[in-house]
Design a protein around this motif. Sequence first.
Motif: not given
Length: 181
Positions: A101-129
């Motif tokens: 059978p086809l393998p399934k990843p354990k990791s999940k690909l998630k997304f959200a739109e029209f988000v008001k707040d910026a990320p908190k905690n974590g690290v913003n490691v780089f930006k791209r235009i």
Amino acid sequence: MTAFNHDKFNKVVDIPNPLFQSLQGKYFVGQTETIRLGKGRNAWGGLFTPQYSDVHLFVNAFTITNHSDEPFVAEIWFNPTLSGKPKTSDKVSPSNTTLSPLPKPKSKLKFAEFVKDAPKNGVNVFKRIVPPNSTLVSDEDGKYIFSSGGSFVIFLVSPGNKTVKAEVAFGWFEKKGDPII
């Protein structure tokens, strides 16, 4: 004249790691749905490893597609706390579709739109235009590694008053236990 002895040579095949992972059923690809941002609201797409899963996530590649006439900034974050109403993408597949059978990843690909707040905690490691009407491609060779409960997130910053559409896609592989390959 001496005859050529073929028995003295061994054939060696060198294959790239992503192909090796794909052959083993450990390489996955996927994308978000079309996500919207603008008018002061942002969006994000990311890969998330389940807490206590003993799975290590290796981010190999990502793309960001901009369907608008406006450029926007994409921030790459490691392990942030995010706001919004996340959805889990069903546009995910192993890259080796010959396995059964086809393998399934354990990791999940998630997304959200029209988000008001910026990320908190974590690290913003780089930006791209991300230029208008284009796809930005980044090949990372699996060098971004996350343990159980970790995440690799692309946060799309609102370009202003216009609403724009985008997609985020990833290529990744997973390994249980020790992250050393």
